[in-house]
Design a protein around this motif. Structure first.
Motif, mmCIF file in Angstrom:
data_model
loop_
_atom_site.group_PDB
_atom_site.id
_atom_site.type_symbol
_atom_site.label_atom_id
_atom_site.label_comp_id
_atom_site.label_asym_id
_atom_site.label_seq_id
_atom_site.Cartn_x
_atom_site.Cartn_y
_atom_site.Cartn_z
ATOM 1 N N SER A 244 0.872 -1.179 0.000
ATOM 2 C CA SER A 244 0.000 0.000 0.000
ATOM 3 C C SER A 244 0.909 1.229 0.000
ATOM 4 O O SER A 244 2.118 1.101 0.159
ATOM 5 C CB SER A 244 -0.869 0.020 1.269
ATOM 6 O OG SER A 244 -0.036 0.086 2.423
ATOM 7 N N HIS A 245 0.325 2.405 -0.158
ATOM 8 C CA HIS A 245 1.142 3.622 -0.122
ATOM 9 C C HIS A 245 1.090 4.217 1.275
ATOM 10 O O HIS A 245 0.068 4.737 1.708
ATOM 11 C CB HIS A 245 0.660 4.639 -1.160
ATOM 12 C CG HIS A 245 1.621 5.779 -1.321
ATOM 13 N ND1 HIS A 245 1.574 6.896 -0.528
ATOM 14 C CD2 HIS A 245 2.695 5.927 -2.132
ATOM 15 C CE1 HIS A 245 2.571 7.709 -0.866
ATOM 16 N NE2 HIS A 245 3.263 7.129 -1.837
ATOM 17 N N MET A 246 2.233 4.131 1.968
ATOM 18 C CA MET A 246 2.301 4.581 3.368
ATOM 19 C C MET A 246 3.200 5.806 3.543
ATOM 20 O O MET A 246 3.347 6.313 4.637
ATOM 21 C CB MET A 246 2.907 3.471 4.237
ATOM 22 C CG MET A 246 2.088 2.216 4.346
ATOM 23 S SD MET A 246 0.885 2.304 5.685
ATOM 24 C CE MET A 246 1.944 2.443 7.112
ATOM 25 N N GLY A 247 3.882 6.224 2.498
ATOM 26 C CA GLY A 247 4.803 7.359 2.632
ATOM 27 C C GLY A 247 6.222 6.958 2.987
ATOM 28 O O GLY A 247 7.058 7.817 3.290
ATOM 29 N N GLY A 248 6.506 5.668 2.955
ATOM 30 C CA GLY A 248 7.852 5.203 3.317
ATOM 31 C C GLY A 248 8.931 5.649 2.338
ATOM 32 O O GLY A 248 10.071 5.917 2.739
ATOM 33 N N THR A 249 8.574 5.732 1.077
ATOM 34 C CA THR A 249 9.585 6.116 0.080
ATOM 35 C C THR A 249 10.049 7.547 0.308
ATOM 36 O O THR A 249 11.256 7.840 0.289
ATOM 37 C CB THR A 249 9.011 5.951 -1.342
ATOM 38 O OG1 THR A 249 8.453 4.640 -1.449
ATOM 39 C CG2 THR A 249 10.081 6.123 -2.396
ATOM 40 N N ALA A 250 9.083 8.439 0.533
ATOM 41 C CA ALA A 250 9.451 9.846 0.790
ATOM 42 C C ALA A 250 10.271 9.945 2.074
ATOM 43 O O ALA A 250 11.232 10.721 2.151
ATOM 44 C CB ALA A 250 8.182 10.693 0.888
ATOM 45 N N LEU A 251 9.892 9.152 3.070
ATOM 46 C CA LEU A 251 10.645 9.147 4.328
ATOM 47 C C LEU A 251 12.086 8.691 4.079
ATOM 48 O O LEU A 251 13.045 9.324 4.550
ATOM 49 C CB LEU A 251 9.969 8.215 5.341
ATOM 50 C CG LEU A 251 10.678 8.103 6.686
ATOM 51 C CD1 LEU A 251 10.317 9.284 7.583
ATOM 52 C CD2 LEU A 251 10.329 6.799 7.389
ATOM 53 N N ALA A 252 12.221 7.598 3.342
ATOM 54 C CA ALA A 252 13.560 7.076 3.038
ATOM 55 C C ALA A 252 14.384 8.150 2.326
ATOM 56 O O ALA A 252 15.554 8.374 2.653
ATOM 57 C CB ALA A 252 13.447 5.812 2.184
ATOM 58 N N ALA A 253 13.764 8.823 1.377
ATOM 59 C CA ALA A 253 14.482 9.871 0.633
ATOM 60 C C ALA A 253 14.913 10.985 1.586
ATOM 61 O O ALA A 253 16.024 11.502 1.496
ATOM 62 C CB ALA A 253 13.602 10.417 -0.483
#
Ligand code: DI6
Ligand code: FE
Length: 400
Positions: A244-253
């Motif tokens: 699902s889209h949880m915002g983890g990618t933006a957090l990782a970035a």
């Protein structure tokens, strides 16, 4: 093997082509000096000084950088074949997890296993990868969920690198699942964070990972783990946007992560963020295939924004019991539409970057002589074959 020698006659895919191609050299020569590559190029251009060295002829073969499996959970006990049956009967991966199966089932088995048992089973997996031309593997903890077992897994991971000619990079993944009956926030405070301090103090951690997902941890919880990683000067990576889209990618970035892994549900804005932070998108087609996901990662957005893509097995007993990195390359092409050149860069050049390694993954002067010699002529054949292992010889640090 002599300390200095020339490998000649083969085609070489150096992967040193910054434009994303294979960096192909036909009828090439590679000069190996100790554990390093001293020279690579067309055989006809081999400098005079190297002519006197012993030559090993590999005419008719292909040489690539040795492969790198940059996302694995190869230390675990037991298997989850029963869940495979449940899913075939209609249960989803998330339903199995919520019913008390999934990751925590492997946790029970891994806690019960001795260090020697975990090592023995993981060595079999490592040997399988070595036989496929792999020279570096990332190994995660995350099936302990208590400090003692997380440390046990990481000690076993380090031991793998002592018992076999392979480089091991460890990732601390205590933020993988919430233990049965625990509260997620308390678990982060009482186990995950102190466990990270202990593991780091013992020199067991190369990077810090987490699982940002509805069935695991949210971005605020992962951020607390990443804050400690920053304090300890450890790089981070994240299982992000898998189900699902949880915002983890933006957090990782935001944390300058080495990699964001899975990323099926990542958006165009996520791709832009990864490009800006220089974070690698690690694609894991084995998990996508095994749990019959139908949302493929936004490969075109990664290309458009210039996000380097890696490909890995995600070898684990639940969502990806996949022991073949070559099959992962084939799946990345067939299921995610990578080109064979992208798939090979994904298991060499970009996989090295996902692990923070800057001395392998391409064949160039000064880089480690970690090479895979294949019984094929063209690199596309590596992704094209399904369940075939055409390795002839693996060279690790200059040695066969
Ligand atoms: N995502 C995965 O695909 C694996 N871990 C994770 O966070 C699954 C691990 C498992 O099912 O045991
Ligand atoms: Fe994983």
């Amino acid at each position: 093997m002599p300390d200095q020698y020339v490998i000649s006659g083969s085609n070489v895919a150096t992967l040193a082509d910054s434009c994303g191609g294979y960096g192909l050299v036909d009828n090439a020569a590679i000069v190996v000096d100790g554990d390093r590559v001293a020279w690579v190029g067309s055989r006809s251009d081999l400098p005079e000084a190297f002519h006197v060295l012993p030559h090993i002829d590999h005419s008719g073969r292909l040489i690539t950088p040795a492969l790198i499996d940059c996302h694995t959970h190869i230390i675990h006990s037991g298997n989850r074949a029963r869940e495979f049956e449940m899913r075939l009967n209609g249960a989803s991966y998330e339903e199995v997890a919520r019913a008390g199966g999934g990751i925590v089932a492997t946790v029970d088995a891994t806690r019960a296993a001795s260090e020697a048992e975990l090592l023995a089973s993981a060595l079999i997996r490592v040997d399988g990868l070595i036989a496929m031309g792999v020279a570096a593997i990332e190994v995660k903890s995350g099936y302990g969920l208590d400090i003692e077992t997380e440390l046990k897994m990481l000690r076993v991971a380090r031991e793998l690198g002592r018992q076999r000619p392979i480089r091991i990079k460890t990732s601390y993944l205590a933020a993988h699942a919430v233990p049965r009956g625990a509260n997620a926030d308390n678990y982060i405070d009482e186990i995950c964070l102190p466990g990270l301090r202990a593991a780091d103090a013992q020199g067991l951690v190369d990077a810090v990972d987490g699982f940002c997902e509805g069935i695991a941890f949210d971005t605020a919880q992962i951020a607390r783990v990443f804050d400690l990683a920053c304090e300890l000067a450890l790089p981070v990576k994240l299982h992000a946007e898998q189900l699902s889209h949880m915002g983890g990618t933006a957090l990782a970035a935001r944390y300058g992560a080495l990699s964001a892994d899975h990323v099926e549900y990542a958006t165009d804005a996520d791709a832009a963020a990864l490009a800006k932070s220089g974070t690698i998108a690690v694609l894991l087609p084995g998990a996508y295939y095994a749990i019959r996901e139908n949302k493929a990662p936004p490969v075109q957005a990664f290309r458009d924004h210039g996000v380097p893509m890696a490909v890995s097995t995600d070898w684990n007993p639940g969502s990806s019991p996949l022991g073949s990195l070559l099959l992962a390359m084939n799946m990345a092409c067939t299921l995610f539409r990578l080109t064979p050149a992208e798939a090979l860069a994904g298991t060499t050049r970009n996989a090295a970057r996902a692990l923070g390694l800057d001395d392998c993954g391409v064949i160039a002067p000064g880089m480690r002589a970690d090479l895979a010699i294949w019984k094929v002529r063209h690199p596309a054949e590596l992704s094209y074959g399904i369940g075939i292992n055409p390795l002839h010889t693996r060279i690790f640090g200059g040695h066969a």
